[in-house]
Design an enzyme around this catalytic site. Structure first.
Site, short mmCIF file in Angstrom:
data_model
loop_
_atom_site.label_atom_id
_atom_site.label_comp_id
_atom_site.label_asym_id
_atom_site.label_seq_id
_atom_site.Cartn_x
_atom_site.Cartn_y
_atom_site.Cartn_z
N GLU A 1 0.85 -1.18 0.00
CA GLU A 1 0.00 0.00 0.00
C GLU A 1 0.89 1.24 0.00
O GLU A 1 2.10 1.14 0.24
CB GLU A 1 -0.93 0.00 1.21
CG GLU A 1 -1.88 -1.19 1.23
CD GLU A 1 -2.80 -1.21 2.45
OE1 GLU A 1 -2.79 -0.21 3.22
OE2 GLU A 1 -3.52 -2.21 2.63
N GLY B 1 4.89 -0.20 2.60
CA GLY B 1 5.81 -0.76 1.61
C GLY B 1 6.78 -1.70 2.29
O GLY B 1 6.52 -2.89 2.42
N SER B 2 7.90 -1.16 2.79
CA SER B 2 8.83 -2.00 3.54
C SER B 2 8.15 -2.56 4.80
O SER B 2 8.39 -3.69 5.20
CB SER B 2 10.07 -1.20 3.93
OG SER B 2 10.82 -0.85 2.78
N ILE C 1 0.92 -2.54 -7.65
CA ILE C 1 0.56 -3.94 -7.83
C ILE C 1 0.97 -4.42 -9.23
O ILE C 1 0.45 -3.94 -10.25
CB ILE C 1 -0.94 -4.15 -7.60
CG1 ILE C 1 -1.33 -3.63 -6.21
CG2 ILE C 1 -1.30 -5.62 -7.76
CD1 ILE C 1 -0.52 -4.21 -5.07
N ASN D 1 9.10 -15.39 0.71
CA ASN D 1 10.33 -16.18 0.65
C ASN D 1 10.53 -16.74 -0.76
O ASN D 1 11.62 -16.66 -1.34
CB ASN D 1 10.28 -17.33 1.65
CG ASN D 1 10.79 -16.94 3.02
OD1 ASN D 1 11.49 -15.94 3.17
ND2 ASN D 1 10.43 -17.71 4.03
N GLY E 1 30.82 1.92 -24.39
CA GLY E 1 31.25 3.29 -24.62
C GLY E 1 30.08 4.21 -24.91
O GLY E 1 29.00 4.06 -24.33
N GLY E 2 30.27 5.14 -25.83
CA GLY E 2 29.22 6.10 -26.15
C GLY E 2 27.94 5.47 -26.64
O GLY E 2 26.84 5.94 -26.32
N GLU F 1 10.10 -6.42 -3.74
CA GLU F 1 10.20 -7.67 -2.98
C GLU F 1 11.12 -7.49 -1.77
O GLU F 1 11.78 -8.43 -1.33
CB GLU F 1 10.69 -8.81 -3.87
CG GLU F 1 10.12 -10.18 -3.50
CD GLU F 1 8.68 -10.32 -3.90
OE1 GLU F 1 7.89 -10.73 -3.05
OE2 GLU F 1 8.35 -10.03 -5.05
N ASN G 1 18.00 -2.74 2.27
CA ASN G 1 18.06 -2.54 3.72
C ASN G 1 17.15 -3.51 4.46
O ASN G 1 17.49 -3.99 5.55
CB ASN G 1 17.69 -1.10 4.08
CG ASN G 1 18.88 -0.16 4.00
OD1 ASN G 1 20.03 -0.60 3.94
ND2 ASN G 1 18.61 1.13 3.99
#
Length: 397
Positions: free
Chosen positions: A126, A130-131, A156, A239, A342-343, A366, A370
């Site tokens: 929501e 979150g975390s 979602i 998990n 490279g570029g 997921e 942290n």
């Protein structure tokens, strides 16, 4: 790596790899540009059985194992991480939860559709949860014959395509009563509204939407597991989900590294392929080892989750570690692959550019890095985590 796979698993992996090269690769640029899946490809995924890998054959699936799910996600992500997300959510979250917690009736009603043509979505997060996912405010109130869900879910995945949602809602009396319950909710339920697709940096073909539940009625028979068992189901689902994301990131890293290695051998400067110079070859050689390490960790963790001892703390640490390692390796590989070009790597015509954009989400969804470190630390230390800042008032500098 072949030594850790059985002959059947290698054959399955190679079959998915061929499908990814022949059917997915030609559509990647257009899907990324248009920010949507090609519907023909989604139908092909179902036809190949890749949307019901763990679903028993009796319900129309392949009847394979969790490692097969990981292998499929990895091989698809090697070509396009966005299409891998669709397969990941379908298998690692929806089907896995139903196979493990569904009643016989629920399996008969939902698994054949999930394996045969209906996309599923997992509605947990929501805007303010979150975390801290279990701080959710979406609630399910008892009603005659079932429950009515009120609230709004955010970020979602696969919501735009989904025909069924696995929704986590609070069934406790208030926020101090952390009773959560899982519900199987049909897309066409009255009061369910799906918001517009959110424009994103990477994995653009994968839809991400808010989903609103305005008194959505869910019959009692659509409660997954028991009322109040939602946290347990969500933890186990996450998990498995972390392994799905780790597989996506290992595949992404392999794809980006493959492009960088090939380019380094064909790009010539100062009269030699740039792969001949140590400044190019040594960093790529190091990344080769890192990708292999992340893959081996992923495979070992998947087997342990399936066949190892039922040790919840060890499972949390192992899955968090697999996801953390894969996300860090994927970001390093994608970044260095872009620099190898490279570029031209800074242009949208370069394949490394998309891997670079797609990689960033790996450290966020997921569970952020942290959050994974917090989980791992909780299993490493006997000293509990500090819950508030330590005051320095009155101390010497």
């Amino acid at each position: 790596m072949d030594s850790v796979l059985s002959d059947r698993e290698r054959l399955f992996r190679d079959t998915v790899a061929e499908f990814a090269e022949s059917r997915v690769a030609p559509l990647v640029a257009d899907m990324d540009r248009n920010a949507e899946y090609d519907p023909r490809l989604v139908r092909d995924l179902f036809a190949q059985g890749l949307m019901g890998i763990e679903v028993p054959e009796a319900y129309g699936g392949l009847g394979a194992g969790l490692l097969d799910v990981v292998l499929a996600i990895e091989q698809l992500a090697r070509v396009d991480p966005a299409i891998a997300v669709l397969v990941d959510v379908q298998n690692a979250l929806l089907a896995a939860a139903l196979v493990r917690y569904g009643t016989g009736d629920q399996k008969r009603r939902f698994l054949p559709t999930l394996a045969g043509g209906v996309v599923g979505s997992f509605a947990l997060s929501e805007a303010e949860a979150g975390s801290d996912a279990f701080a959710m405010t979406t609630r399910a109130e008892p009603a005659p014959g079932g429950y009515r869900i009120h609230g709004e879910k955010a970020w979602i995945t696969s919501a735009h395509e989904a025909g069924v949602f696995l929704v986590c809602a609070r069934t406790g009396a208030d926020a101090r009563t952390p009773a959560l319950t899982m519900f199987l909710v049909d897309r066409d339920s009255d009061g369910l509204r799906i918001g517009s697709r959110i424009d994103k940096l990477g994995i653009r073909a994968s839809s991400t939407c808010d989903v609103t539940f305005d008194g959505v009625f869910v019959p009692e028979e659509n409660v997954l597991g028991r009322a109040g068992q939602g946290m347990q189901i969500a933890v186990e689902a996450l998990n498995i989900g972390k392994l799905g994301i780790a597989a996506q990131l290992v595949g992404l890293a392999e794809g980006a590294l493959g492009h960088a290695l090939a380019y380094a051998e064909r790009r010539a400067q100062f009269g030699h392929p740039i792969a001949a110079f140590q400044g190019v070859r040594f960093p790529l050689a190091r990344l080769r080892v890192e990708v292999d390490a992340a893959r081996l960790t992923l495979y070992q963790t998947t087997r342990a989750l399936t066949d190892g001892p039922d040790d919840p703390r060890q499972r949390l640490r192992d899955t968090a570690g697999a996801k953390l390692l894969a996300s860090e390796v994927a970001e390093r590989v994608a970044s260095h692959a872009l620099e190898t070009f490279g570029g031209s790597g800074f242009t949208t015509a370069c394949p490394a550019e998309k891997y670079y954009r797609d990689a960033k989400i790996g450290k966020i969804y997921e569970g952020t890095s942290n959050v994974q470190l917090r989980t791992i630390a909780a299993t490493v230390f006997s000293v509990p985590e500090a819950t508030e800042a330590v005051s320095t008032k009155g101390t010497r500098p």
